[in-house]
Design a protein around this motif. Sequence first.
Motif, PDB file in Angstrom:
ATOM      1  N   CYS A  23      -6.153  -0.555  -5.831  1.00  0.00           N
ATOM      2  CA  CYS A  23      -6.065  -1.612  -4.814  1.00  0.00           C
ATOM      3  C   CYS A  23      -6.877  -2.829  -5.258  1.00  0.00           C
ATOM      4  O   CYS A  23      -7.753  -2.716  -6.120  1.00  0.00           O
ATOM      5  CB  CYS A  23      -6.561  -1.094  -3.459  1.00  0.00           C
ATOM      6  SG  CYS A  23      -8.353  -1.220  -3.245  1.00  0.00           S
ATOM      7  N   THR A  62       0.829  -1.212   0.000  1.00  0.00           N
ATOM      8  CA  THR A  62       0.000   0.000   0.000  1.00  0.00           C
ATOM      9  C   THR A  62       0.860   1.258   0.000  1.00  0.00           C
ATOM     10  O   THR A  62       0.353   2.359  -0.215  1.00  0.00           O
ATOM     11  CB  THR A  62      -0.930   0.065   1.237  1.00  0.00           C
ATOM     12  OG1 THR A  62      -0.132   0.211   2.424  1.00  0.00           O
ATOM     13  CG2 THR A  62      -1.819  -1.156   1.348  1.00  0.00           C
ATOM     14  N   HIS A  72      -8.031  -1.534   1.004  1.00  0.00           N
ATOM     15  CA  HIS A  72      -8.432  -0.324   0.282  1.00  0.00           C
ATOM     16  C   HIS A  72      -8.171   0.926   1.127  1.00  0.00           C
ATOM     17  O   HIS A  72      -7.606   1.921   0.638  1.00  0.00           O
ATOM     18  CB  HIS A  72      -9.914  -0.353  -0.117  1.00  0.00           C
ATOM     19  CG  HIS A  72     -10.378   0.998  -0.561  1.00  0.00           C
ATOM     20  ND1 HIS A  72     -10.171   1.475  -1.839  1.00  0.00           N
ATOM     21  CD2 HIS A  72     -10.937   2.027   0.135  1.00  0.00           C
ATOM     22  CE1 HIS A  72     -10.600   2.733  -1.909  1.00  0.00           C
ATOM     23  NE2 HIS A  72     -11.074   3.083  -0.733  1.00  0.00           N
ATOM     24  N   HIS A 124      -4.530   1.709   1.422  1.00  0.00           N
ATOM     25  CA  HIS A 124      -4.057   2.162   0.111  1.00  0.00           C
ATOM     26  C   HIS A 124      -4.444   3.631  -0.110  1.00  0.00           C
ATOM     27  O   HIS A 124      -3.627   4.459  -0.540  1.00  0.00           O
ATOM     28  CB  HIS A 124      -4.664   1.265  -0.975  1.00  0.00           C
ATOM     29  CG  HIS A 124      -4.328   1.675  -2.372  1.00  0.00           C
ATOM     30  ND1 HIS A 124      -3.355   1.036  -3.112  1.00  0.00           N
ATOM     31  CD2 HIS A 124      -4.830   2.653  -3.176  1.00  0.00           C
ATOM     32  CE1 HIS A 124      -3.265   1.617  -4.311  1.00  0.00           C
ATOM     33  NE2 HIS A 124      -4.169   2.586  -4.371  1.00  0.00           N
TER      34      HIS A 124
END
Length: 376
Positions: free
Chosen positions: A307, A53, A336, A339
Motif C-alpha cells: 500500500c 485495495t 493501509h 489494504h
Amino acid sequence: MTNRISFQLNASDGKARTGVIATPRGEIRTPAFMPVGTAATVKAMMPESVRATGADILLGNTYHLMLRPTAERIDRLGGLHRFMNWDRPILTDSGGFQVMSLAGLRKLTEKGVTFKSHIDGSKHELTPERSMEIQRLLGSDIVMCFDECPALPADRDRIAESMRLSMRWAQRSREAFGDRPGHALFGIQQGGLEQDLRQESAEALREIGFDGYAVGGLAVGEGQEAMFSCLEYAPDMLPADKPRYLMGVGKPDDIVGAVARGIDMMDCVLPSRSGRTGQVFTRFGVVNIKNARHADDPRPLDEACTCPACSQYSRAYLHHVFRANEMISGMLLTWHNLHYFQEIMADMRNAIAAGSFEAWQAGFHDQRVQGDIDPL
C-alpha cells in the motif's frame, strides 16, 4: 451480463467457503469484506482508492442517507452509485441498528419506529415498507430487510420478543420489496445467544425466502468468545446455497474466525475509524502510530505491504503527520488498513480453494502473536 443476483460456491475447506456473488454491477468474491461508506463515502478515501485495495462491494447506510441528503435527493441525482462515483455493487443496511443506537427519543411499535434525528432533532418514521422504499430510491444492489437489534446483554424474553417482531418485519420487507430483477433482498437472523431462538428465526426466514441471509445481533458487546460460540451453529441453520453475511464484524481475528465458521460476507467501520485515530492493523498485530518510539524510525509500517503508506512513507513520517493533525495521516492509515483487510480476504480465498485453510489460519495467528518489530 446477468440481470439476476446469483451465488456460486466454488470450494469449501471445513466450514470455510469461497465463491462468487454475481450481480449486474460486477462480481463479489467471497469471503468478502465490505468497507463502510456510511454517508456515501468511505471516510478519507477516494472511491478508486477503495477499489485499488481490492474491495468488490461497499456498504451504504440507510439511516444516515435518509436524514442527509435524503433518499429522494439521491434518487433525483441518479442514484447512490452515480452520486458517490462507485460503479460496483453496494449493499445498504436497513437503518434498524442505527435507529436503536443513534437516534434520539424513539418509540417502537408493531408498525415500526418513530425517532428524532441525531442531526437536527426532526421527527421521522422508519417501517419495513419505508426502509424498502428508501433502499429502492438509493438503488443499492443488495437490500437488507428491516429488523430490530436489541443490545446484548438482554434477557431471554426481550430477545425472543424482539426476534419475533423482526420476523414479522422480515415478511413485510419481503412483500414491500416485490420483484426487482438485478437486486437482492437479504433476511436477518436474530435471537441473541439463544440457540433455539436462532433456530426459530432461521426457520421463519427460510419460509419467507431470501436471496441471502445475515447473522444479525452479534458484535454488539457480547465479546469474541460468545460470538464465536454462537457462530458454531448459527450459520449452519441458514441455507448453504445462499451467501451468509455477518453484520458489523470486525477485527482481523474476528473475521478469520467467522470465515472458519461458515461466513461469506462482513463489514465494519474499524479499518477506517482506526486509521483516523492512529491505530494500524498489520500482520504482526496492532501498531499505535502515535507512540514516540516511531518518531525516528525510517522503516515502513510493514515492509511486505504494497500500500502507499508502507511503500512510500516511513514510520517517522506517519508518526509526524498524525501528531501534526494533518489530513494525509487519516488518508494513508485508512488506505493501509483497508489494504490489509482485503489482503486477508484474498489470502483466505486462496487458502480455501487450495484446501490449506487450517494451516493458513495457524500461520496467521502465529504471526500476529509475534507483535510489532522491535524499536530501533
